[in-house]
Design a protein around this motif. Structure first.
Motif, PDB file in Angstrom:
ATOM      1  N   MET A  21       0.839  -1.191   0.000  1.00 56.16           N
ATOM      2  CA  MET A  21       0.000   0.000   0.000  1.00 56.16           C
ATOM      3  C   MET A  21       0.876   1.244   0.000  1.00 56.16           C
ATOM      4  SD  MET A  21      -1.290   0.429   3.930  1.00 56.16           S
ATOM      5  CE  MET A  21      -0.105   0.570   5.259  1.00 56.16           C
ATOM      6  N   LYS A  22       0.289   2.369  -0.443  1.00 58.81           N
ATOM      7  CA  LYS A  22       1.027   3.620  -0.515  1.00 58.81           C
ATOM      8  C   LYS A  22       1.049   4.313   0.847  1.00 58.81           C
ATOM      9  CE  LYS A  22      -0.219   4.434  -5.344  1.00 58.81           C
ATOM     10  NZ  LYS A  22      -0.934   5.341  -6.288  1.00 58.81           N
ATOM     11  N   THR A  23       2.202   4.876   1.176  1.00 59.32           N
ATOM     12  CA  THR A  23       2.349   5.667   2.398  1.00 59.32           C
ATOM     13  C   THR A  23       3.250   6.854   2.102  1.00 59.32           C
ATOM     14  OG1 THR A  23       4.372   4.626   3.249  1.00 59.32           O
ATOM     15  CG2 THR A  23       2.288   3.533   3.762  1.00 59.32           C
ATOM     16  N   MET A  24       3.253   7.796   3.037  1.00 58.25           N
ATOM     17  CA  MET A  24       4.262   8.848   3.065  1.00 58.25           C
ATOM     18  C   MET A  24       5.001   8.692   4.386  1.00 58.25           C
ATOM     19  SD  MET A  24       3.930  10.476   0.194  1.00 58.25           S
ATOM     20  CE  MET A  24       4.943  11.935   0.479  1.00 58.25           C
ATOM     21  N   ALA A  25       6.319   8.642   4.329  1.00 58.99           N
ATOM     22  CA  ALA A  25       7.110   8.377   5.528  1.00 58.99           C
ATOM     23  C   ALA A  25       8.267   9.367   5.633  1.00 58.99           C
ATOM     24  CB  ALA A  25       7.647   6.949   5.502  1.00 58.99           C
ATOM     25  N   LEU A  26       8.673   9.620   6.876  1.00 66.82           N
ATOM     26  CA  LEU A  26       9.781  10.524   7.160  1.00 66.82           C
ATOM     27  C   LEU A  26      11.071   9.725   7.331  1.00 66.82           C
ATOM     28  CD1 LEU A  26       7.833  12.696   9.709  1.00 66.82           C
ATOM     29  CD2 LEU A  26       8.872  13.585   7.606  1.00 66.82           C
ATOM     30  N   ARG A  27      12.104  10.146   6.630  1.00 67.56           N
ATOM     31  CA  ARG A  27      13.406   9.490   6.729  1.00 67.56           C
ATOM     32  C   ARG A  27      14.448  10.474   7.251  1.00 67.56           C
ATOM     33  NH1 ARG A  27      12.892   4.213   7.272  1.00 67.56           N
ATOM     34  NH2 ARG A  27      11.451   3.331   5.707  1.00 67.56           N
ATOM     35  N   THR A  28      15.359   9.963   8.064  1.00 67.75           N
ATOM     36  CA  THR A  28      16.400  10.821   8.626  1.00 67.75           C
ATOM     37  C   THR A  28      17.392  11.244   7.537  1.00 67.75           C
ATOM     38  OG1 THR A  28      17.610   8.840   9.265  1.00 67.75           O
ATOM     39  CG2 THR A  28      16.231   9.858  10.938  1.00 67.75           C
ATOM     40  N   PRO A  29      17.967  12.445   7.650  1.00 68.61           N
ATOM     41  CA  PRO A  29      17.626  13.477   8.627  1.00 68.61           C
ATOM     42  C   PRO A  29      16.238  14.068   8.336  1.00 68.61           C
ATOM     43  CG  PRO A  29      19.152  14.352   7.011  1.00 68.61           C
ATOM     44  CD  PRO A  29      19.024  12.890   6.715  1.00 68.61           C
ATOM     45  N   ILE A  30      15.368  14.043   9.344  1.00 69.36           N
ATOM     46  CA  ILE A  30      13.959  14.356   9.125  1.00 69.36           C
ATOM     47  C   ILE A  30      13.762  15.817   8.744  1.00 69.36           C
ATOM     48  CG2 ILE A  30      11.728  14.583  10.311  1.00 69.36           C
ATOM     49  CD1 ILE A  30      12.363  11.958  11.710  1.00 69.36           C
ATOM     50  N   GLY A  31      12.985  16.021   7.707  1.00 63.62           N
ATOM     51  CA  GLY A  31      12.637  17.328   7.191  1.00 63.62           C
ATOM     52  C   GLY A  31      11.696  17.143   6.021  1.00 63.62           C
ATOM     53  N   LEU A  32      11.141  18.223   5.512  1.00 64.44           N
ATOM     54  CA  LEU A  32      10.157  18.110   4.442  1.00 64.44           C
ATOM     55  C   LEU A  32      10.748  17.511   3.179  1.00 64.44           C
ATOM     56  CD1 LEU A  32       8.108  21.412   4.834  1.00 64.44           C
ATOM     57  CD2 LEU A  32       7.643  19.138   5.765  1.00 64.44           C
ATOM     58  N   ASP A  33      12.034  17.722   2.956  1.00 63.69           N
ATOM     59  CA  ASP A  33      12.680  17.129   1.782  1.00 63.69           C
ATOM     60  C   ASP A  33      12.881  15.624   1.941  1.00 63.69           C
ATOM     61  OD1 ASP A  33      12.795  19.580   0.550  1.00 63.69           O
ATOM     62  OD2 ASP A  33      14.835  20.027   1.251  1.00 63.69           O
ATOM     63  N   ARG A  34      12.668  15.127   3.139  1.00 64.32           N
ATOM     64  CA  ARG A  34      12.826  13.691   3.407  1.00 64.32           C
ATOM     65  C   ARG A  34      11.478  13.050   3.737  1.00 64.32           C
ATOM     66  NH1 ARG A  34      16.503  10.681   1.940  1.00 64.32           N
ATOM     67  NH2 ARG A  34      16.763   9.553   3.905  1.00 64.32           N
ATOM     68  N   LEU A  35      10.408  13.681   3.287  1.00 65.82           N
ATOM     69  CA  LEU A  35       9.061  13.112   3.407  1.00 65.82           C
ATOM     70  C   LEU A  35       8.783  12.402   2.091  1.00 65.82           C
ATOM     71  CD1 LEU A  35       6.396  12.759   4.892  1.00 65.82           C
ATOM     72  CD2 LEU A  35       5.766  15.075   4.218  1.00 65.82           C
ATOM     73  N   LEU A  36       8.885  11.076   2.102  1.00 67.67           N
ATOM     74  CA  LEU A  36       8.978  10.293   0.873  1.00 67.67           C
ATOM     75  C   LEU A  36       7.823   9.321   0.716  1.00 67.67           C
ATOM     76  CD1 LEU A  36      12.771   9.389   1.221  1.00 67.67           C
ATOM     77  CD2 LEU A  36      11.771  11.356   0.022  1.00 67.67           C
ATOM     78  N   ALA A  37       7.427   9.100  -0.535  1.00 73.41           N
ATOM     79  CA  ALA A  37       6.429   8.074  -0.847  1.00 73.41           C
ATOM     80  C   ALA A  37       7.079   6.703  -0.754  1.00 73.41           C
ATOM     81  CB  ALA A  37       5.869   8.303  -2.242  1.00 73.41           C
ATOM     82  N   GLU A  38       6.422   5.795  -0.034  1.00 72.02           N
ATOM     83  CA  GLU A  38       6.949   4.439   0.132  1.00 72.02           C
ATOM     84  C   GLU A  38       5.819   3.430   0.021  1.00 72.02           C
ATOM     85  OE1 GLU A  38      10.614   5.409   3.280  1.00 72.02           O
ATOM     86  OE2 GLU A  38       9.052   3.954   3.800  1.00 72.02           O
TER      87      GLU A  38
END
Length: 335
Positions: free
Chosen positions: A1-18
């Motif tokens: 299923m589709k999600t949006m997840a935060l990856r380190t270093p956390i920030g809006l540029d690291r809010l990724l579709a997974e």
């Protein structure tokens, strides 16, 4: 299923579709929900920008609403096809506050609702208000319930009371609608004359531009004929609290529900003491209070104010729009 997840270093540029594994079928006491809507809160922005210390891979968003697809054994409150909405504190079912952190808040301590499906305990949801869509329903989880608790549960607002609201964000606009529903008289502040006119259309009785009226606390006090307002929904924190104390009546109630101007600062304790006002910090509310709020909305005609709606894959853009402070009311996420 589709999600949006935060990856380190956390920030809006690291809010990724997974892509994540589907959560499967509900167990005993659980429901499976196909999520379709959320809304943004200041707390969510803190998580997404790395200020709240979220874990790597965290799925954000505290608000979530969608359709029940399956119910587990023993679940009788919900049925397939019901529109349901999440609870900010899924473990706080009823009674006085017992939770003072976000360890079990969706989108912070546990995964939130920026995803297509969830399987959670049925007690982590309530029915949505009748006639609302998923985005509208999602606005009650955090902002709506905070305003409801501040004014109704803790403030015991009644017809004829006076209320001061700060700004035109999600909590303040919900509070405006609730206060007018209850027959209260409302003053509201903003730095935008355009937003103040929109608030007036929603029923605000007195509007103040805090840039052109920097001593707005005294102005509100004068507007009440020197009595002061009975209730203040204080979202600013240390930078605005002194003005709120100046505006409140003797024996009034100030709900401290936000810290937009900072996490700490000076409090004019002598002025607060002189007003004999109740200054109360609060964070959202319990599941029982949310159920009461939903029942009130079912009998009313008000709908939440949703400024704009973004698709889930543009979640980072939605947060950037929130950071611009251009919105009036809530920002919706829809999929």
């Amino acid at each position: 299923m589709k999600t949006m997840a935060l990856r380190t270093p956390i920030g809006l540029d690291r809010l990724l579709a997974e892509d994540r594994a589907d959560p499967g079928s509900p167990g005993a006491g659980e429901i499976r929900v196909a999520l379709h809507g959320s809304s943004l809160n200041f707390h969510d922005l803190g998580v997404a920008t790395g200020k709240m210390g979220a874990a790597d891979g965290r799925i954000p968003l505290a608000d979530g609403a969608g359709i029940v697809e399956a119910v587990g054994a023993g679940v009788t409150e919900f049925a397939c096809g019901d529109l349901v909405v999440s609870c900010f504190f899924p473990d706080w079912q009823d009674g006085k506050p017992t939770i003072g952190d976000f360890a079990r808040t969706p989108g912070d301590g546990i995964d939130g609702f920026a995803q297509e499906f969830v399987v959670r305990p049925a007690t982590a949801f309530t029915h949505a208000p009748k006639g609302y869509d998923a985005v509208e329903a999602a606005t009650i989880t955090t902002a709506g319930l905070t305003a409801w608790r501040a004014l109704i549960v803790d403030g015991r607002l009644k017809a004829g009371d006076t209320v001061l609201l700060l700004g035109t964000g999600g909590v303040s606009i919900w509070a405006l609608q609730i206060a007018k529903l209850m027959g209260a008289t409302v003053a509201i502040t903003s730095s935008s004359d355009e937003k103040l006119e929109r608030a007036r259309v929603l029923g605000a009785d007195h509007v103040l531009n805090y840039r052109t009226q920097p001593d707005w606390g005294a102005a509100v006090y004068d507007w009440t004929g020197g009595r002061g307002v009975g209730h203040v929904v204080e979202v600013g924190g240390p930078g605005t609290l002194a003005q709120s104390i100046a505006a409140v009546r003797v024996g009034g109630h100030i709900s401290l529900i936000g810290v937009l101007t900072g996490a700490s600062g000076e409090v004019p304790t002598a002025a607060l003491m002189g007003k004999q006002a109740r200054l109360q910090g609060l964070i959202v509310g319990s599941r029982r209070e949310q159920q009461d709020f939903v029942r009130a909305l079912d009998g009313a005609t008000i709908r939440p104010v949703v400024d704009r709606r973004f698709p889930l894959e543009r979640l980072a853009d939605a947060f950037r729009y929130e950071m611009s402070a251009a919105h009036f009311g809530k920002i919706g996420i829809e999929w």
